[in-house]
Design an enzyme around this catalytic site. Structure first.
Site, PDB file in Angstrom:
ATOM      1  N   THR A  36      38.407-111.720 -66.473  1.00  0.00           N
ATOM      2  CA  THR A  36      37.586-111.108 -65.444  1.00  0.00           C
ATOM      3  C   THR A  36      36.837-109.969 -66.097  1.00  0.00           C
ATOM      4  O   THR A  36      37.099-108.806 -65.840  1.00  0.00           O
ATOM      5  CB  THR A  36      38.440-110.591 -64.278  1.00  0.00           C
ATOM      6  OG1 THR A  36      39.605-109.973 -64.792  1.00  0.00           O
ATOM      7  CG2 THR A  36      38.813-111.696 -63.346  1.00  0.00           C
ATOM      8  N   GLY A  37      35.923-110.309 -67.056  1.00  0.00           N
ATOM      9  CA  GLY A  37      34.990-109.318 -67.606  1.00  0.00           C
ATOM     10  C   GLY A  37      34.213-108.865 -66.405  1.00  0.00           C
ATOM     11  O   GLY A  37      33.615-109.674 -65.726  1.00  0.00           O
ATOM     12  N   THR A  38      34.182-107.610 -66.122  1.00  0.00           N
ATOM     13  CA  THR A  38      34.090-107.208 -64.728  1.00  0.00           C
ATOM     14  C   THR A  38      33.415-105.873 -64.547  1.00  0.00           C
ATOM     15  O   THR A  38      33.254-105.116 -65.491  1.00  0.00           O
ATOM     16  CB  THR A  38      35.545-107.070 -64.217  1.00  0.00           C
ATOM     17  OG1 THR A  38      36.075-108.354 -64.064  1.00  0.00           O
ATOM     18  CG2 THR A  38      35.671-106.312 -62.934  1.00  0.00           C
ATOM     19  N   SER A  39      33.046-105.609 -63.293  1.00  0.00           N
ATOM     20  CA  SER A  39      32.786-104.231 -62.887  1.00  0.00           C
ATOM     21  C   SER A  39      33.620-103.962 -61.649  1.00  0.00           C
ATOM     22  O   SER A  39      33.479-104.662 -60.637  1.00  0.00           O
ATOM     23  CB  SER A  39      31.304-104.046 -62.559  1.00  0.00           C
ATOM     24  OG  SER A  39      30.505-104.470 -63.629  1.00  0.00           O
ATOM     25  N   GLY A 168      31.673-103.888 -67.296  1.00  0.00           N
ATOM     26  CA  GLY A 168      30.431-103.353 -66.752  1.00  0.00           C
ATOM     27  C   GLY A 168      30.469-101.861 -66.505  1.00  0.00           C
ATOM     28  O   GLY A 168      29.415-101.214 -66.408  1.00  0.00           O
TER      29      GLY A 168
END
Lengths: 237, 252
Positions: A36-39, A168
């Site tokens: 979950t590369g994420t913000s 992010g």
């Protein structure tokens, strides 16, 4: 990350592990762990907390899920925002949810946010070398009101007035530091989170999709969804 | 009223024909022979008083305590086999510390009592171990207010406004019932419990005793402590004067 296979066993020798030859290779993304590369972010306000996340789950460059729900409920009034490995964070959330259910029954009162955060911390710190989990644990309890606890990669746990996380978040530290104020109302917090995540999504390839928001107060949880044109647009060539 | 359970009382894993486990009942007898201990839950805290019987003139004051601190906000008073109670002190302290570590909050005393009473009860199930021979009282002043609980050798835990165990428990209970415990503050109650201990102490059968007083409440900011020397002196004086008065009434 190279996929290995056992080669045909030569007589009299042990099986040997060799990399896949190129003409047999599978697409890169099937080898990438799902992340979950994420913000994600969470903000305290007077009566509770506002938590927010994007909805993109990637495996390399392939978007596995473009409508993910990264805001996971662990008790009636406590949520966690998950970033990092989807597997690690989902299993941590399950374990904390289970333990808090038992804890609620034993104590005959809802758990403290601090307790949930410390449970996440214990899980993240144990085997810290093998886990990739950046978690923001936020919620409301009767004793201390709205609270946000940040549990980044190494497994520390610290309470903050607001917290940002995921890949992010690196792009919005300046925006958040400039625009956060203590004593914001719920609506101001929602606008703050929406703007911050919109900016993060626009710059981070691993973040995108919709913006999910949840407001947690004594009265309960209100979930909001912002898609398409409802997401703020900023000028960026 | 005691009955001898001949043949059915050799181990805790045996029932008698009328459904009793005699070993547990015998364990309670051990408590009945020990010095009196009382606890009172007042408006703003809990106070403990223990009559520590001294058998030797060489005894060092303030040693061999019968009141213990389990966690900052929880105190415990023991009556019965003191060696057994030491084990439960360690167990309680471990439970409380472990709870603080995993759950990042002080253990509510009700929850601690649940866990410890389970431990005590476990020792009533097997013939390989014997039941504990104590009654322990837990007092605390936490976010839920003042609380007082007592665990007996069978593992039953009950909440109390006032309780007494030991040699003079009947007399002490009568005295406690005379008090309006819900209207007392800790400062008043500490003198009352000192008075009760002095009153019920049997001068004839047991010569020397040392009084132990402790409290936990508003007055200590939620911490369990032995009372300060000046409060102790004042309580003892109040107790002695009360006895003198009642003695002089008797003479008339």
């Amino acid at each position: 990350f190279i996929l290995y296979h056992y080669s045909t066993i030569p007589r009299g020798k042990m099986a040997v592990l060799q990399p896949y030859p190129d003409f047999l290779s599978i697409s890169d993304w099937t080898r990438e762990p799902v992340s979950t590369g994420t913000s994600i972010m969470a903000v305290e306000y007077d009566r509770g907390v506002v938590i927010a996340a994007d909805s993109r789950t990637t495996s390399g460059a392939y978007i596995v899920n473009r409508v993910t729900d990264k805001l996971t409920q662990v008790t009636d009034h406590i949520f966690c925002c998950r970033s990092g490995s989807a597997a690690d964070t989902q299993s941590f959330a399950d374990m904390v949810k289970y333990n808090l259910q038992l804890h609620t029954i034993e104590l005959e009162e809802p758990p403290l946010v601090k307790t949930a955060a410390n449970m996440f911390k214990s899980l993240c710190y144990r085997d810290r070398d093998k886990r990739i989990a950046g978690i923001i644990c936020a919620g409301w309890d009767k004793r201390n009101g709205g609270q946000v606890y940040s549990i980044p990669l190494g497994g520390m746990c610290v309470r903050q007035p607001f917290s940002i996380g995921g890949s992010g978040s690196t792009y919005i530290y300046g925006y958040c530091d400039a625009h956060f104020r203590t004593g914001m109302t719920k609506e101001e917090c929602i606008q703050f989170a929406k703007n911050a995540l919109a900016l993060a999504i626009s710059r981070d390839g691993s973040s995108g999709g919709v913006i999910r928001i949840a407001c947690i107060e004594e009265s309960g949880v209100e979930r909001l969804l912002f898609t398409g044109n409802d997401i703020p647009q900023f000028s960026n060539e | 009223m005691s009955s001898i359970g001949t043949g059915y009382d050799l181990s805790a894993s045996t029932y008698s024909p009328d459904g009793r486990v005699f070993q547990i009942e015998y364990a309670s007898k051990a408590v009945e022979n020990s010095g009196t201990a009382i606890g009172i839950r007042c408006k703003d805290g809990v106070v403990f008083a223990v009559e520590k019987l001294i058998t030797s003139k060489l005894h060092e004051p303030k040693s061999n305590r019968r009141i213990f601190t389990i966690d900052k906000h929880i105190g415990m008073a023991a009556a019965g086999l003191i060696a057994d109670s030491r084990k439960i002190v360690t167990r309680s302290r471990d439970e409380a510390a472990n709870f603080r570590f995993t759950l990042a909050q002080p253990i509510p005393v009700k929850h601690l009592v649940d866990r410890v009473s389970g431990f005590v009860h476990a020792h009533t199930l097997y013939s390989a171990v014997r039941p504990f021979g104590f009654n322990v009282m837990y007092g605390s002043y936490g976010s839920e207010g003042p609380r007082l609980y007592m665990i007996d050798p069978s593992g039953i835990a009950l909440g109390y406004f006032g309780c007494a165990v030991g040699k003079a428990k009947q007399a002490a209970k009568t005295e406690i019932e005379k008090l309006k415990t819900q209207e007392l503050t800790c400062k008043d109650a500490i003198r009352e419990v000192a008075k009760i201990i002095y009153t019920v102490h049997d001068e004839v059968k047991d010569k020397e005793f040392e009084l132990e007083l402790s409290w936990v409440g508003e007055v200590t900011g939620g911490l369990h402590q032995f009372v300060p020397d000046d409060v102790f002196e004042d309580a003892v004086q109040y107790a002695k004067e009360a006895i003198k008065e009642s003695d002089s009434e008797d003479e008339l």
